[in-house]
Design a protein around this motif. Structure first.
Motif, PDB file in Angstrom:
ATOM      1  N   TRP A 388       0.841  -1.201   0.000  1.00 50.68           N
ATOM      2  CA  TRP A 388       0.000   0.000   0.000  1.00 50.68           C
ATOM      3  C   TRP A 388       0.882   1.259   0.000  1.00 50.68           C
ATOM      4  N   GLY A 389       0.504   2.232  -0.844  1.00 53.25           N
ATOM      5  CA  GLY A 389       1.258   3.484  -0.908  1.00 53.25           C
ATOM      6  C   GLY A 389       2.665   3.306  -1.422  1.00 53.25           C
ATOM      7  N   GLY A 390       2.906   2.206  -2.151  1.00 52.98           N
ATOM      8  CA  GLY A 390       4.256   1.950  -2.629  1.00 52.98           C
ATOM      9  C   GLY A 390       5.201   1.473  -1.554  1.00 52.98           C
ATOM     10  N   GLY A 391       4.678   1.206  -0.369  1.00 58.43           N
ATOM     11  CA  GLY A 391       5.536   0.738   0.724  1.00 58.43           C
ATOM     12  C   GLY A 391       6.387   1.829   1.333  1.00 58.43           C
ATOM     13  N   LEU A 392       5.992   3.085   1.140  1.00 58.66           N
ATOM     14  CA  LEU A 392       6.799   4.215   1.628  1.00 58.66           C
ATOM     15  C   LEU A 392       6.334   4.644   3.015  1.00 58.66           C
ATOM     16  N   ASP A 393       7.304   4.989   3.852  1.00 61.33           N
ATOM     17  CA  ASP A 393       6.971   5.433   5.218  1.00 61.33           C
ATOM     18  C   ASP A 393       8.145   6.214   5.794  1.00 61.33           C
ATOM     19  N   ARG A 394       7.978   6.641   7.039  1.00 59.55           N
ATOM     20  CA  ARG A 394       8.968   7.438   7.768  1.00 59.55           C
ATOM     21  C   ARG A 394       9.290   8.730   7.012  1.00 59.55           C
ATOM     22  N   PHE A 395       8.250   9.417   6.583  1.00 62.60           N
ATOM     23  CA  PHE A 395       8.433  10.690   5.890  1.00 62.60           C
ATOM     24  C   PHE A 395       8.928  11.744   6.872  1.00 62.60           C
ATOM     25  N   ALA A 396       9.852  12.562   6.392  1.00 61.67           N
ATOM     26  CA  ALA A 396      10.384  13.655   7.219  1.00 61.67           C
ATOM     27  C   ALA A 396      10.961  14.725   6.296  1.00 61.67           C
ATOM     28  N   VAL A 397      11.040  15.933   6.801  1.00 60.70           N
ATOM     29  CA  VAL A 397      11.684  17.034   6.067  1.00 60.70           C
ATOM     30  C   VAL A 397      12.965  17.388   6.809  1.00 60.70           C
ATOM     31  N   ARG A 398      14.076  17.217   6.107  1.00 61.21           N
ATOM     32  CA  ARG A 398      15.386  17.497   6.696  1.00 61.21           C
ATOM     33  C   ARG A 398      16.143  18.449   5.786  1.00 61.21           C
ATOM     34  N   SER A 399      16.501  19.605   6.325  1.00 61.56           N
ATOM     35  CA  SER A 399      17.230  20.631   5.572  1.00 61.56           C
ATOM     36  C   SER A 399      16.499  20.998   4.277  1.00 61.56           C
ATOM     37  N   GLY A 400      15.175  21.098   4.369  1.00 60.52           N
ATOM     38  CA  GLY A 400      14.394  21.487   3.212  1.00 60.52           C
ATOM     39  C   GLY A 400      14.151  20.396   2.198  1.00 60.52           C
ATOM     40  N   ARG A 401      14.552  19.164   2.512  1.00 59.23           N
ATOM     41  CA  ARG A 401      14.362  18.047   1.587  1.00 59.23           C
ATOM     42  C   ARG A 401      13.427  17.009   2.200  1.00 59.23           C
ATOM     43  N   LEU A 402      12.542  16.463   1.367  1.00 61.91           N
ATOM     44  CA  LEU A 402      11.634  15.410   1.806  1.00 61.91           C
ATOM     45  C   LEU A 402      12.366  14.070   1.771  1.00 61.91           C
ATOM     46  N   THR A 403      12.396  13.375   2.891  1.00 63.46           N
ATOM     47  CA  THR A 403      13.039  12.058   2.967  1.00 63.46           C
ATOM     48  C   THR A 403      11.988  11.019   3.361  1.00 63.46           C
ATOM     49  N   THR A 421       7.724  10.446  -8.309  1.00 62.09           N
ATOM     50  CA  THR A 421       7.432  11.874  -8.327  1.00 62.09           C
ATOM     51  C   THR A 421       6.532  12.179  -7.140  1.00 62.09           C
ATOM     52  N   VAL A 422       6.956  13.096  -6.320  1.00 59.97           N
ATOM     53  CA  VAL A 422       6.230  13.426  -5.101  1.00 59.97           C
ATOM     54  C   VAL A 422       5.828  14.888  -5.148  1.00 59.97           C
ATOM     55  N   THR A 423       4.574  15.165  -4.861  1.00 60.22           N
ATOM     56  CA  THR A 423       4.080  16.534  -4.744  1.00 60.22           C
ATOM     57  C   THR A 423       3.757  16.809  -3.286  1.00 60.22           C
ATOM     58  N   TRP A 424       4.266  17.920  -2.763  1.00 61.88           N
ATOM     59  CA  TRP A 424       3.972  18.256  -1.373  1.00 61.88           C
ATOM     60  C   TRP A 424       3.857  19.760  -1.230  1.00 61.88           C
ATOM     61  N   ARG A 425       3.184  20.195  -0.193  1.00 62.15           N
ATOM     62  CA  ARG A 425       2.901  21.607   0.010  1.00 62.15           C
ATOM     63  C   ARG A 425       3.240  22.026   1.427  1.00 62.15           C
ATOM     64  N   ALA A 426       3.591  23.279   1.555  1.00 67.43           N
ATOM     65  CA  ALA A 426       3.819  23.863   2.894  1.00 67.43           C
ATOM     66  C   ALA A 426       2.625  24.724   3.244  1.00 67.43           C
ATOM     67  N   TYR A 427       2.157  24.626   4.486  1.00 62.69           N
ATOM     68  CA  TYR A 427       0.997  25.385   4.934  1.00 62.69           C
ATOM     69  C   TYR A 427       1.414  26.412   5.985  1.00 62.69           C
TER      70      TYR A 427
END
Length: 430
Positions: A388-403, A421-427
């Motif tokens: 599910w979800g491509g098996g991706l997890d442990r998302f974090a933003v470090r030094s302005g980069r999505l990991t 390809t990942v799309t993300w937004r800052a609120y």
């Protein structure tokens, strides 16, 4: 954080006949509604239902071994004053009070299956605690008959204590292997919780239970530890006081009914494969003179009485089901299953060895079998639910980069050369 509220009225509600037939014969339907108590990355915040532990921050071997235990168990040298004997279930059990005045519940193994029920409870209590669930404290003790002393004016007599011990498994040295449990900080025992709806008299209970991710995901966890007997009667709501706040905490109990144990006997061969009553299976067998729909009957159980019926043969994580149907399990979505599977797959071989060691099996072969089986079932769950979800997890933003981490690649289920390809937004939270 749970807010302080008056405690609900004690009750002992279980699953009623109408709900049983509705869950057994009704059409579950397609439930694509996401769980309602998750955060923006699909996690379950800490609450009186659930606490993030081993997956979020790896627990040390000592912490895994200690599990839910927050306080010392009953004294190993002082008398245990028996205040009550018996209770629900077929295994010998008693309620005792030690010299500190604390009350404990004691459960003993059946003679035909020494170490089976007590070992299952020790292992599952550590696994469930590390996964984040609330479970009672569990200790193993070796006791002699003389330590169990009737409490004066309790109605318990020496002959009744001796009769209880006569129905329990006795070790070669004359001692008894006792599973001791206790829920700390309890002001009131309220009763079991349901796998649907909310408690109208609990102000913190705002999410329908069938839409809680930790209860939906519990279906996958229950499949791992073969908790096929799980239903409301094996849960407990208690009123607690923490730092001056009163609220309800929700526990999973009766963990001696996990793994291969049904208590005094091994699990039935059909357990985990069918509900206690399934109209479709009944009709199918009638139409084929009993020759259809029973592949599980061909699986040979392990030959050691301490193991009961627990193995990898015939285990299908997606088809596994409890004996008693419940709405939360029926509403488990791929996202809920992924949430549980990633936590289960996170346990290493060494983690499981440490946890299995708490069962203190007298046979090294039994302990090795239990570790191998938990590992094999862990891997089967990863294969079934980590896509599910491509098996991706442990998302974090470090030094302005999505990991993030590719769990399937980490566990060898898929190549790690995929492009995404990942799309993300800052609120702006203001």
């Amino acid at each position: 954080m749970d807010m302080p509220f008056p405690e609900p009225t004690p009750s002992d509600r279980g699953i009623g006949p109408l709900e049983f037939f509705e869950r057994s014969f009704g059409v579950p339907g397609e439930y694509a509604v996401p769980a309602k108590n998750v955060n923006t990355v699909g996690g379950v915040p800490n609450s009186s239902w659930y606490t993030n532990r081993h997956y979020r921050a790896p627990m040390s071997p000592a912490a895994l071994r200690r599990g839910p235990n927050q306080e010392p168990g009953p004294s190993a040298r002082s008398p245990w004053r028996v205040v009550e004997l018996g209770g629900t279930g077929e295994l010998p059990r008693a309620t005792i009070r030690d010299t500190t005045g604390r009350t404990f519940r004691v459960l003993l193994d059946a003679p035909a299956h020494p170490e089976m029920a007590t070992g299952a409870a020790m292992i599952s209590s550590r696994l469930l605690h590390a996964l984040g669930y609330n479970v009672p404290q569990h200790w193993l003790r070796r006791v002699r008959a003389g330590r169990l002393v009737p409490e004066p004016d309790s109605g318990v007599t020496r002959s009744r204590v001796d009769s209880l011990l006569a129905s329990a498994a006795q070790r070669p040295d004359g001692t008894y292997r006792a599973l001791v449990t206790r829920i700390p900080g309890v002001e009131h025992r309220i009763g079991p919780f349901q796998f649907k709806g909310t408690r109208a008299d609990d102000g913190n209970d705002v999410f329908p239970h069938e839409d809680r991710r930790e209860l939906r995901g519990l279906r996958v966890v229950a499949a791992w530890i073969h908790h096929s007997k799980i239903r409301p009667r094996h849960t407990l709501d208690v009123g607690v006081r923490v730092e001056g706040r009163r609220f309800v905490r929700h526990y999973l109990t009766d963990l001696h009914l996990t793994l291969g144990s049904a208590g005094a006997t091994p699990k039935s061969e059909w357990s985990g494969h069918e509900h206690v009553l399934e109209l479709g299976r009944i009709v199918e067998r009638i139409g084929t003179l009993g020759l259809s729909g029973a592949d599980w009957a061909e699986v040979e159980p392990p030959d050691d009485p301490a193991l009961g019926r627990f193995g990898i043969g015939g285990f299908d994580p997606q088809a596994w089901r409890p004996e008693w149907p419940n709405l939360a399990f029926q509403r488990t979505t791929p996202a809920d299953a992924f949430w549980a599977a990633k936590k289960i797959r996170n346990f290493s071989r060494e983690d499981l060895r440490v946890i299995v060691s708490t069962a203190n099996y007298s046979s090294a072969e039994v302990a090795d079998y239990m570790v191998r089986t938990l590992l094999a079932r862990r891997d089967a769950i990863g294969q079934a639910f980590l896509d599910w979800g491509g098996g991706l997890d442990r998302f974090a933003v470090r030094s302005g980069r999505l990991t993030f981490e590719d769990l399937r690649a980490a566990y060898g289920q898929a190549p790690d050369t995929l492009r995404r390809t990942v799309t993300w937004r800052a609120y702006d939270n203001r």
